[in-house]
Design an enzyme around this catalytic site. Structure first.
Site, PDB file in Angstrom:
ATOM      1  N   GLU A  80       0.829  -1.204   0.000  1.00  0.00           N
ATOM      2  CA  GLU A  80       0.000   0.000   0.000  1.00  0.00           C
ATOM      3  C   GLU A  80       0.864   1.253   0.000  1.00  0.00           C
ATOM      4  O   GLU A  80       1.818   1.365   0.762  1.00  0.00           O
ATOM      5  CB  GLU A  80      -0.913   0.016   1.229  1.00  0.00           C
ATOM      6  CG  GLU A  80      -1.896  -1.141   1.293  1.00  0.00           C
ATOM      7  CD  GLU A  80      -2.950  -1.091   0.183  1.00  0.00           C
ATOM      8  OE1 GLU A  80      -3.075  -0.031  -0.473  1.00  0.00           O
ATOM      9  OE2 GLU A  80      -3.635  -2.108  -0.027  1.00  0.00           O
ATOM     10  N   CYS A 144      -7.905  -2.365   8.057  1.00  0.00           N
ATOM     11  CA  CYS A 144      -6.498  -2.369   7.618  1.00  0.00           C
ATOM     12  C   CYS A 144      -5.971  -0.951   7.438  1.00  0.00           C
ATOM     13  O   CYS A 144      -4.852  -0.635   7.857  1.00  0.00           O
ATOM     14  CB  CYS A 144      -6.334  -3.160   6.320  1.00  0.00           C
ATOM     15  SG  CYS A 144      -6.548  -4.924   6.570  1.00  0.00           S
ATOM     16  N   HIS A 168      -1.395  -5.835   1.412  1.00  0.00           N
ATOM     17  CA  HIS A 168      -2.618  -6.632   1.303  1.00  0.00           C
ATOM     18  C   HIS A 168      -2.336  -7.900   0.485  1.00  0.00           C
ATOM     19  O   HIS A 168      -1.642  -7.855  -0.524  1.00  0.00           O
ATOM     20  CB  HIS A 168      -3.734  -5.830   0.622  1.00  0.00           C
ATOM     21  CG  HIS A 168      -4.669  -5.178   1.588  1.00  0.00           C
ATOM     22  ND1 HIS A 168      -4.839  -3.809   1.654  1.00  0.00           N
ATOM     23  CD2 HIS A 168      -5.505  -5.716   2.530  1.00  0.00           C
ATOM     24  CE1 HIS A 168      -5.738  -3.536   2.601  1.00  0.00           C
ATOM     25  NE2 HIS A 168      -6.152  -4.662   3.149  1.00  0.00           N
TER      26      HIS A 168
HETATM   27  N1  PCA Z   1      -8.476  -7.258   5.918  1.00  0.00           N
HETATM   28  C1  PCA Z   1      -9.393  -6.199   6.289  1.00  0.00           C
HETATM   29  C2  PCA Z   1      -9.316  -6.124   7.786  1.00  0.00           C
HETATM   30  C3  PCA Z   1      -8.654  -7.391   8.226  1.00  0.00           C
HETATM   31  C4  PCA Z   1      -8.059  -7.971   7.005  1.00  0.00           C
HETATM   32  O1  PCA Z   1      -7.322  -8.963   6.947  1.00  0.00           O
HETATM   33  C5  PCA Z   1      -9.148  -4.887   5.541  1.00  0.00           C
HETATM   34  O2  PCA Z   1      -8.661  -4.936   4.398  1.00  0.00           O
HETATM   35  O3  PCA Z   1      -9.444  -3.819   6.071  1.00  0.00           O
END
Ligand code: PCA
Length: 189
Positions: A80, A144, A168
């Site tokens: 990110e 997240c 992610h």
């Molecule tokens: N993904 C979520 C919250 C926990 C996770 O593993 C997100 O992308 O916000």
């Protein structure tokens, strides 16, 4: 030897498994590229996740923090670029809380950029057979993003000499492949 704090999440909403949970647990206590890894699973809760993270940062005083989470609608591994001071989702967190049109920190900065070597991590991941990474310009507005924003805010406010950011992970990647991916990322540090 440096300290790397590595976090992941467990299941949430309709996601009965979170690949970051197993991945992160498997890296606990390993030493890679002169970084001793301390790993922890954060709760998928807006409030509690940041309190747990604060405690971990205070206790471990890390040189680097890599936060991992599942992006169930993506196909690539996505480091990110930026976190924003916003919370907005139809999805409840694991405490049953829904946040909409909310600021994470009403008096805080609008955004924080990742301080991880995203370019090098993406290049390294793309050298691995069968895995693909690309830069993401939004960590979303769910838990997240909250964790990424708070982590960068805290480390910068405390004037810690600590780099941090978020990656992610898409669903349906074998754990062996994810192990290679995370190792490749840590080798860029
Ligand atoms: N993904 C979520 C919250 C926990 C996770 O593993 C997100 O992308 O916000």
């Amino acid at each position: 030897m440096k300290t790397l704090l590595l976090t992941g999440f467990g299941p949430f909403a309709e996601n009965t498994e979170n690949p970051t949970e197993t991945l992160v647990k498997n890296f606990d206590n390993l030493v890679i590229n002169n970084h001793k890894i301390i790993s922890h699973i954060l709760p998928v809760e807006y409030e509690k996740s940041i309190h747990v993270l604060d405690g971990l940062i205070e206790r471990t005083n890390p040189d680097v923090i890599i936060n991992l989470g599942l992006a169930s609608n993506r196909e690539e591994i996505t480091p990110e670029l930026i976190s924003i001071n916003y919370q907005h989702s139809e999805t409840k967190d694991n405490a049953g809380v829904i946040k909409k049109f909310s600021k994470i920190n009403p008096s805080g900065k609008e955004s924080f950029f990742s301080t991880l070597p995203n370019k090098e991590m993406i290049e390294n991941i793309n050298l691995i057979n069968g895995t693909k990474a690309k830069l993401s310009s939004t960590a979303g507005t769910y838990v997240c993003n909250t964790v990424m924003y708070h982590c960068l805010k805290k480390t910068q406010q405390d004037k810690r000499n600590c780099r941090s950011g978020f990656i992610h992970i898409p669903p349906n990647i074998a754990q062996e492949d994810l192990t290679q991916v995370l190792t490749a990322c840590i080798k860029t540090l």
